[in-house]
Motif scaffolding. Structure first.
Motif, short mmCIF file in Angstrom:
data_model
loop_
_atom_site.label_atom_id
_atom_site.label_comp_id
_atom_site.label_asym_id
_atom_site.label_seq_id
_atom_site.Cartn_x
_atom_site.Cartn_y
_atom_site.Cartn_z
N UNK A 1 0.84 -1.31 0.04
CA UNK A 1 0.15 -0.12 0.04
C UNK A 1 0.72 1.38 -0.09
N UNK A 2 1.88 1.09 0.70
CA UNK A 2 2.93 2.65 0.86
C UNK A 2 3.51 2.59 -0.51
N UNK A 3 3.74 1.44 -1.18
CA UNK A 3 4.33 1.74 -2.70
C UNK A 3 3.45 2.43 -3.64
N UNK A 4 1.95 2.05 -3.34
CA UNK A 4 1.00 2.64 -4.26
C UNK A 4 0.81 4.09 -4.08
N UNK A 5 0.96 4.27 -2.62
CA UNK A 5 0.89 5.68 -2.30
C UNK A 5 2.16 6.65 -2.91
N UNK A 6 3.32 6.04 -2.90
CA UNK A 6 4.39 6.53 -3.37
C UNK A 6 4.31 6.90 -4.85
N UNK A 7 3.80 5.79 -5.60
CA UNK A 7 3.62 5.78 -6.98
C UNK A 7 2.46 6.93 -7.45
N UNK A 8 1.54 6.87 -6.56
CA UNK A 8 0.32 7.77 -6.98
C UNK A 8 0.71 9.37 -6.86
N UNK A 9 1.78 9.60 -5.77
CA UNK A 9 2.11 10.85 -5.44
C UNK A 9 2.96 11.45 -6.67
N UNK A 10 3.62 10.27 -7.13
CA UNK A 10 4.54 10.84 -8.22
C UNK A 10 3.71 11.01 -9.53
N UNK A 11 2.87 10.13 -9.68
CA UNK A 11 1.92 10.35 -10.79
C UNK A 11 1.05 11.53 -10.90
N UNK A 12 0.59 11.98 -9.72
CA UNK A 12 -0.60 12.87 -9.63
C UNK A 12 -1.89 12.57 -10.31
N UNK A 13 -2.63 13.48 -10.49
CA UNK A 13 -4.11 13.14 -11.25
C UNK A 13 -5.22 12.82 -10.39
N UNK A 14 -4.86 12.26 -9.09
CA UNK A 14 -6.07 11.76 -8.42
C UNK A 14 -6.24 12.49 -6.97
N UNK A 15 -6.91 11.86 -6.18
CA UNK A 15 -6.95 12.58 -4.60
C UNK A 15 -6.12 11.62 -3.85
N UNK A 16 -5.03 12.01 -3.45
CA UNK A 16 -3.86 11.56 -2.57
C UNK A 16 -4.39 11.15 -1.35
N UNK A 17 -4.86 12.40 -0.65
CA UNK A 17 -5.44 12.23 0.77
C UNK A 17 -6.43 11.02 0.56
N UNK A 18 -7.35 11.11 -0.20
CA UNK A 18 -8.63 10.00 -0.35
C UNK A 18 -7.89 8.56 -0.26
N UNK A 19 -6.82 8.64 -1.08
CA UNK A 19 -6.27 7.20 -0.94
C UNK A 19 -5.65 6.81 0.03
N UNK A 20 -4.94 7.76 0.68
CA UNK A 20 -4.25 7.34 2.01
C UNK A 20 -5.47 7.04 3.15
N UNK A 21 -6.39 8.04 3.30
CA UNK A 21 -7.58 7.50 4.02
C UNK A 21 -8.16 6.01 3.69
N UNK A 22 -8.24 5.81 2.54
CA UNK A 22 -8.72 4.63 1.91
C UNK A 22 -8.31 3.38 2.65
N UNK A 23 -6.97 3.48 2.56
CA UNK A 23 -6.27 2.26 3.01
C UNK A 23 -6.29 2.22 4.43
#
Length: 199
Positions: free
Chosen positions: A92-114
């Motif tokens: 899950x941490x790797x996914x957050x890191x990849x999402x933060x780098x990629x951008x385009x989505x809601x990162x706080x929502x992703x973290x909260x969902x995990x």
């Protein structure tokens, strides 16, 4: 503009209880946030902490009481004995890191969902299908779960080293770059808010 380095672990109940209050505070003050997921157990080992499995029963009993009290106070459902805990935090941490780098989505929502998946939904956040579903729901390409694993692993390890060097020792942990002020725990967010108003 002030900037916060936010160190956290995806299996942490206290990270879950922090909710989105950090983002609300940062928005009020025009403050940037860099999200730095890390391995909390290794952080405990490196900074004099004790892993939950090795803590005295009285400490764990008090922890359970505090979690119940805080979840009731915040109006957040919380299962004190989640089905998948402890859980491997790396995927899950790797996914957050990849999402933060990629951008385009809601990162706080992703973290909260995990973190909500662990403590309120009894889902396994080390499972590929769960990770892809959470990425998609937060507006990210679900294939991020499969890409950049080596880079994610490097960043994950680097976050741990940076946390130790910066003086972090638990989660959630917030460090204001400009002042060096450190705030440990979701119950210190009001103090972080007050500090940002002075910068």
């Amino acid at each position: 503009m002030a900037h916060i380095d936010y160190y956290f672990g995806t299996p942490s109940p206290w990270t879950y209880l922090a909710g989105t209050r950090l983002e609300e505070i940062a928005a009020r003050h025009g403050t940037g946030i860099t999200y730095k997921p890390l391995d909390l157990l290794q952080l405990f080992d490196r900074t004099g902490g004790i892993r939950p499995a090795n803590r005295h029963p009285s400490r764990m009993e008090y922890r359970a009481q505090e979690l119940r009290r805080w979840s009731e106070y915040l109006g957040m459902s919380l299962n004190l004995k989640p089905a998948f805990w402890p859980v491997n935090p790396a995927p899950s941490s790797y996914a957050i890191i990849a999402a933060q780098k990629a951008g385009g989505g809601d990162l706080p929502a992703l973290i909260s969902s995990f973190v909500r998946a662990v403590w309120a939904e009894d889902l396994n956040i080390a499972d590929d299908d769960v990770i892809r579903a959470k990425l998609s729901a937060a507006g990210f390409d679900p294939s991020l779960a499969d890409s950049g694993l080596f880079v994610g692993a490097q960043a994950y390890e680097r976050n741990l080293e940076e946390a130790v060097e910066a003086g972090a020792f638990g989660a959630p942990f917030y460090i204001v770059r400009e002042s060096g002020e450190r705030f440990w725990g979701q119950d210190r967010l009001d103090f972080l808010d007050r500090h940002l108003s002075t910068l």
